[in-house]
Design an enzyme around this catalytic site. Structure first.
Site, PDB file in Angstrom:
ATOM      1  N   CYS A 180      11.972   0.293  -1.759  1.00  0.00           N
ATOM      2  CA  CYS A 180      10.820  -0.315  -1.087  1.00  0.00           C
ATOM      3  C   CYS A 180       9.991  -1.024  -2.146  1.00  0.00           C
ATOM      4  O   CYS A 180      10.501  -1.303  -3.239  1.00  0.00           O
ATOM      5  CB  CYS A 180      10.024   0.708  -0.277  1.00  0.00           C
ATOM      6  SG  CYS A 180       9.290   2.041  -1.249  1.00  0.00           S
TER       7      CYS A 180
ATOM      8  N   ASP B 215       5.777  -1.599   6.162  1.00  0.00           N
ATOM      9  CA  ASP B 215       5.028  -0.970   5.079  1.00  0.00           C
ATOM     10  C   ASP B 215       3.837  -0.204   5.673  1.00  0.00           C
ATOM     11  O   ASP B 215       2.949  -0.808   6.267  1.00  0.00           O
ATOM     12  CB  ASP B 215       4.546  -2.082   4.136  1.00  0.00           C
ATOM     13  CG  ASP B 215       3.809  -1.544   2.927  1.00  0.00           C
ATOM     14  OD1 ASP B 215       3.509  -0.338   2.900  1.00  0.00           O
ATOM     15  OD2 ASP B 215       3.533  -2.339   2.018  1.00  0.00           O
TER      16      ASP B 215
ATOM     17  N   CYS C  65       5.853   5.368  -0.679  1.00  0.00           N
ATOM     18  CA  CYS C  65       5.759   5.660   0.764  1.00  0.00           C
ATOM     19  C   CYS C  65       7.129   5.748   1.434  1.00  0.00           C
ATOM     20  O   CYS C  65       7.596   6.834   1.767  1.00  0.00           O
ATOM     21  CB  CYS C  65       4.909   4.610   1.471  1.00  0.00           C
ATOM     22  SG  CYS C  65       3.193   4.562   0.915  1.00  0.00           S
ATOM     23  N   ARG C  66       7.790   4.597   1.635  1.00  0.00           N
ATOM     24  CA  ARG C  66       9.014   4.573   2.444  1.00  0.00           C
ATOM     25  C   ARG C  66      10.252   5.099   1.722  1.00  0.00           C
ATOM     26  O   ARG C  66      10.971   5.958   2.266  1.00  0.00           O
ATOM     27  CB  ARG C  66       9.279   3.136   2.931  1.00  0.00           C
ATOM     28  CG  ARG C  66       8.260   2.648   3.920  1.00  0.00           C
ATOM     29  CD  ARG C  66       8.352   1.139   4.109  1.00  0.00           C
ATOM     30  NE  ARG C  66       7.903   0.436   2.909  1.00  0.00           N
ATOM     31  CZ  ARG C  66       7.912  -0.884   2.746  1.00  0.00           C
ATOM     32  NH1 ARG C  66       8.409  -1.651   3.721  1.00  0.00           N
ATOM     33  NH2 ARG C  66       7.467  -1.441   1.643  1.00  0.00           N
ATOM     34  N   SER C  67      10.557   4.566   0.541  1.00  0.00           N
ATOM     35  CA  SER C  67      11.845   4.931  -0.076  1.00  0.00           C
ATOM     36  C   SER C  67      11.927   6.381  -0.556  1.00  0.00           C
ATOM     37  O   SER C  67      13.002   6.990  -0.420  1.00  0.00           O
ATOM     38  CB  SER C  67      12.258   3.933  -1.160  1.00  0.00           C
ATOM     39  OG  SER C  67      11.352   3.890  -2.227  1.00  0.00           O
TER      40      SER C  67
ATOM     41  N   ASN D 233       7.673   2.378  -4.075  1.00  0.00           N
ATOM     42  CA  ASN D 233       8.417   3.628  -4.308  1.00  0.00           C
ATOM     43  C   ASN D 233       7.516   4.867  -4.213  1.00  0.00           C
ATOM     44  O   ASN D 233       7.734   5.861  -4.910  1.00  0.00           O
ATOM     45  CB  ASN D 233       9.157   3.592  -5.654  1.00  0.00           C
ATOM     46  CG  ASN D 233      10.210   4.690  -5.848  1.00  0.00           C
ATOM     47  OD1 ASN D 233      10.450   5.151  -6.951  1.00  0.00           O
ATOM     48  ND2 ASN D 233      10.844   5.133  -4.778  1.00  0.00           N
TER      49      ASN D 233
HETATM   50  P1  4NP Z   1       6.015   1.524  -0.237  1.00  0.00           P
HETATM   51  O1  4NP Z   1       4.473   1.278   0.149  1.00  0.00           O
HETATM   52  O2  4NP Z   1       6.575   0.181  -0.661  1.00  0.00           O
HETATM   53  O3  4NP Z   1       6.620   2.000   1.036  1.00  0.00           O
HETATM   54  O4  4NP Z   1       6.022   2.553  -1.339  1.00  0.00           O
HETATM   55  C1  4NP Z   1       3.582   0.650  -0.713  1.00  0.00           C
HETATM   56  C2  4NP Z   1       2.955   1.385  -1.695  1.00  0.00           C
HETATM   57  C3  4NP Z   1       2.053   0.783  -2.535  1.00  0.00           C
HETATM   58  C4  4NP Z   1       1.768  -0.556  -2.398  1.00  0.00           C
HETATM   59  C5  4NP Z   1       2.410  -1.296  -1.419  1.00  0.00           C
HETATM   60  C6  4NP Z   1       3.317  -0.688  -0.568  1.00  0.00           C
HETATM   61  N1  4NP Z   1       0.816  -1.190  -3.248  1.00  0.00           N
HETATM   62  O5  4NP Z   1       0.522  -2.377  -3.035  1.00  0.00           O
HETATM   63  O6  4NP Z   1       0.302  -0.533  -4.174  1.00  0.00           O
END
Ligand code: 4NP
Length: 156
Positions: A8, A123, A13-15, A11
């Site tokens: 993702c 996201d 939230c989703r992955s 790294n």
């Molecule tokens: P992820 O979510 O890609 O599912 O881990 C996010 C976590 C942090 C951010 C964006 C998406 N960020 O912009 O910090």
């Protein structure tokens, strides 16, 4: 050993949630000596960090242990992993760019979701808890089908 990596942006939230769900299913199915899974982000914002507290909460709620430290995807990972599963089209473009060649095991996560096949795993970072439950359900369905495909394709 078949090696899988979920991708993702951050790294956190989703992955890492996908990794946790996959690890849990692999254990339940007695496939720990056949399949391994990991996760990484395309961005470098959260290197070394634990998963987001909302990902931990939804995972634990479903009885799935979760543990990961954020790291960034590197093109050399293309040689290590048999399957690379980005969560959305944006991550997919970043991975294609980082790899610089066509990887045979690169698929969008929801290519394996019978509901809204090929859609993004959205996201959830800037949203509420509902978003994390929604992501959990998408990942649970997609990963169940993905492992089913592996079992068949690789005669596990
Ligand atoms: P992820 O979510 O890609 O599912 O881990 C996010 C976590 C942090 C951010 C964006 C998406 N960020 O912009 O910090």
């Amino acid at each position: 050993m078949i090696k899988i990596i979920f991708i993702c942006l951050g790294n956190i939230c989703r992955s890492p949630l996908a990794e946790a769900i996959c690890q849990h299913k692999i254990k339940e199915k007695g496939l720990t000596d056949k399949i391994s899974c990991d996760s990484a982000g395309t961005a470098n914002y959260h290197i070394g960090e634990d998963p987001d507290s909302r990902s931990i909460e939804v995972s634990i709620k479903h009885g799935v242990p979760i543990q990961h430290k954020g790291r960034q995807f590197h093109y050399t990972d293309g040689e290590t992993y048999d399957y690379i599963l980005p969560m959305d089209e944006s991550n997919m473009r970043n991975i294609i760019h980082e790899l610089g060649y066509k990887h045979e095991g690169l698929f969008l996560m929801r290519e394996f979701d019978a509901q809204d096949k090929g859609a993004d795993v959205p996201d959830p970072y800037y949203g509420g808890k509902d978003g994390f439950e929604n992501v959990y359900q998408m990942l649970d369905r997609s990963i169940e089908a993905f492992i089913g495909m592996l079992i068949e394709k690789h005669s596990l």
